[in-house]
Design a protein around this motif. Structure first.
Motif, short mmCIF file in Angstrom:
data_model
loop_
_atom_site.label_atom_id
_atom_site.label_comp_id
_atom_site.label_asym_id
_atom_site.label_seq_id
_atom_site.Cartn_x
_atom_site.Cartn_y
_atom_site.Cartn_z
N GLN A 1 48.38 30.29 33.64
CA GLN A 1 48.28 29.95 32.40
C GLN A 1 46.90 30.38 31.61
O GLN A 1 47.03 31.11 30.46
N LEU A 2 45.81 30.36 32.51
CA LEU A 2 44.50 31.15 31.84
C LEU A 2 44.77 32.44 31.71
O LEU A 2 44.11 32.98 30.93
N LEU A 3 45.41 33.22 32.60
CA LEU A 3 45.33 34.49 32.57
C LEU A 3 46.43 35.09 31.44
O LEU A 3 46.38 36.47 31.11
N GLU A 4 47.28 34.35 30.84
CA GLU A 4 48.19 34.71 29.92
C GLU A 4 47.60 35.55 28.65
O GLU A 4 46.67 35.03 28.18
N GLY A 5 48.10 36.90 28.52
CA GLY A 5 47.77 37.56 27.48
C GLY A 5 46.20 38.35 27.54
O GLY A 5 45.72 38.78 26.82
N ARG A 6 45.79 38.20 28.79
CA ARG A 6 44.65 38.84 29.33
C ARG A 6 44.97 40.28 30.07
O ARG A 6 43.91 40.97 30.58
N ASP A 7 46.02 40.63 30.29
CA ASP A 7 46.48 41.90 30.96
C ASP A 7 46.00 41.84 32.30
O ASP A 7 45.75 43.02 32.74
N ALA A 8 45.99 40.84 32.81
CA ALA A 8 45.57 40.70 34.22
C ALA A 8 46.73 40.18 35.29
O ALA A 8 47.86 40.01 34.68
N ILE A 9 46.44 40.42 36.62
CA ILE A 9 47.60 40.01 37.35
C ILE A 9 46.75 39.38 38.64
O ILE A 9 45.67 39.62 38.79
N ALA A 10 47.66 38.44 38.95
CA ALA A 10 46.96 37.73 40.20
C ALA A 10 47.66 37.75 41.67
O ALA A 10 48.78 37.71 41.64
N PRO B 1 45.80 53.61 45.61
CA PRO B 1 44.62 53.88 44.69
C PRO B 1 44.54 52.54 43.62
O PRO B 1 45.52 52.25 42.89
N PRO B 2 43.12 52.13 43.40
CA PRO B 2 42.93 50.96 42.40
C PRO B 2 42.77 51.65 41.16
O PRO B 2 42.69 52.74 40.71
N PRO B 3 43.44 50.70 40.16
CA PRO B 3 43.29 51.23 38.76
C PRO B 3 41.87 51.56 38.07
O PRO B 3 41.07 50.58 38.41
N ALA B 4 41.79 52.47 37.28
CA ALA B 4 40.37 52.95 36.88
C ALA B 4 40.17 52.22 35.81
O ALA B 4 38.67 51.97 35.49
N VAL C 1 47.24 45.10 43.31
CA VAL C 1 47.09 46.52 42.94
C VAL C 1 48.48 46.97 42.87
O VAL C 1 49.00 47.68 41.97
N ARG C 2 49.39 46.75 43.85
CA ARG C 2 50.82 47.22 43.81
C ARG C 2 51.66 46.52 42.78
O ARG C 2 52.48 47.13 42.37
N ALA C 3 51.16 45.41 42.43
CA ALA C 3 52.25 44.65 41.38
C ALA C 3 51.63 45.35 40.00
O ALA C 3 52.40 44.94 39.17
#
Length: 416
Positions: free
Chosen positions: A285-294, A262-265, A311-313
């Motif tokens: 580097q651009l995503l650091e500190g943004r609570d994102a995942i690639a 299931p995807p995060p809500a 999603v799994r990571a």
């Protein structure tokens, strides 16, 4: 004086065909009613209208490059006729004269001008080109007509009113064309966004490549070589998108399941072009500190694989999904992992829970550190002799399984 790109019933010829009775708006009609020319001037002007129309079209083609090719051949003749009809309507009204209060429409009308703006938007041309054509047409038409009017003895006051009429007329046509262009552009963009949304859902739904290519064409989106799926908190998506390729696709609501997960809500997904290889480090580097995942870069039509990985990571809290591949792999089938753990650690089942946990912890460190007792002791914060004692207990339980590579692999996975 307005260029046309269709020659059909929605271009200026439509207004031209209606004649002066169905043309421009009230201001122009009122100004036209105030002009009166004597018969000699009217005759002189009529004789010049064909020449003026040709010169007007030639000037537009020369000064507005966007209309050079479209006005070649038949289209140029269509526009020439539209210009001549507009000029004829001016002269006709001036020949008739009339009270200042009369309000009779003139020339190619605002409706046709609005339709022309819509046609230009559909052709992908900016409205600036059309407005430039209007200005050139007005300037050239007025220059040539004023010469004939002066030669025919038209007084300065009448000439001034005639000039005001021409440029008021162009202002009305320009405003109508801008309105038509804006309306068509907004409508076309809304339609394009529908196709973009459909394409994004198709990519995340693993639709066939042929279907995705059709959807990309309808969305006017050129497929890149690769796409990378990002999961970004919804509240941070706008600022994050400002750092990414403008071709990035997004989906913010009702994210699909990722291969059963299931995807995060709380997150949206962004599909970013061309961020594989050396470009990936810059993305991270651009995503650091943004609570994102690639997720990993994948061929554009297989970006659903990148999405599933991200999603799994996500629960592991790393920006780079590739940095937690073992954890992702082990979490892919929780039931299978539980069964493996139960089978691999069956010899510990009869021990007290605390003892079983202590020996399992020691075995895990022993396997991961390749039996180096000092390192295992340091990892567990115990004396090396304690490690020796515990491992002797483990060997009594598992026997020669520690010498079997397959059994060792199973225990490592079970204890991971």
């Amino acid at each position: 004086m307005a260029p046309d790109t269709t020659g059909g019933p929605t271009g200026p010829t439509a207004g031209a065909g209606r004649g002066p009775g169905e043309g421009s708006g009230g201001r122009v009609a009122a100004q036209a009613a105030e002009i009166t020319l004597d018969p000699a001037a009217v005759t002189a002007l009529r004789e010049e209208l064909g020449t003026v129309a040709r010169q007007t079209v030639a000037a537009i083609m020369e000064e507005v490059p966007a209309y050079d090719a479209p006005f070649q051949g038949r289209m140029g003749r269509v526009i020439e006729r539209a210009v001549q009809v507009s000029l004829e309507s001016f002269v006709e009204l001036a020949a008739e004269g009339g009270p200042p209060g009369r309000a009779r429409p003139v020339g190619v009308g605002v409706t046709a001008a609005r339709e022309l703006g819509q046609v230009e938007a559909r052709q992908g041309r900016p409205v600036d080109a059309l407005l430039a054509a209007y200005r050139v047409g007005a300037r050239v038409s007025w220059r040539e007509l004023s010469r004939s009017a002066v030669a025919a003895g038209v007084d300065a006051a009448t000439l001034g009113r005639f000039a005001e009429l021409v440029f008021t007329y162009i202002d009305e046509l320009s405003a109508a064309s801008v309105a038509g262009h804006n309306a068509e552009s907004a409508s076309a963009e809304r339609e394009r966004q529908v196709h973009v949304h459909r394409l994004t859902r198709g990519l995340l739904g693993a639709e066939p490549e042929a279907t995705l290519r059709r959807e990309a064409e309808e969305a006017r989106w050129t497929p890149p070589r690769t796409l990378t799926a990002l999961l970004v908190p919804r509240d941070r998506l706008p600022t994050t998108l400002g750092l990414l390729d403008p071709r990035t696709l997004t989906l913010t609501e009702d994210l699909p399941d990722a291969d059963g997960a299931p995807p995060p809500a709380t997150h949206a997904v962004a599909l970013v072009p061309e961020t594989g290889g050396p470009a990936r480090s810059r993305l991270l580097q651009l995503l650091e500190g943004r609570d994102a995942i690639a997720g990993p870069a994948r061929p554009w039509h297989r970006v659903v694989e990148s999405y599933a990985r991200a999603v799994r990571a996500l629960p592991h809290g790393q920006v780079d999904a590739d940095a937690v591949l073992p954890q992702v792999l082990l979490a892919a089938d929780p039931a299978a992992r539980a069964d493996l753990r139960q089978a691999a650690l069956a010899p510990f089942a009869e021990l007290p829970e605390a003892t079983a946990d202590r020996l399992a912890e020691t075995l895990r460190a022993w396997l991961l550190l390749q039996g180096r007792r000092e390192l295992v002791a340091e990892e567990l914060h115990v004396h090396p002799q304690t490690v020796r004692y515990r491992m002797s207990q483990v060997r009594e339980l598992v026997g020669d399984r520690l010498s079997d590579p397959d059994e060792v692999l199973a225990m490592i996975l079970a204890l991971a």
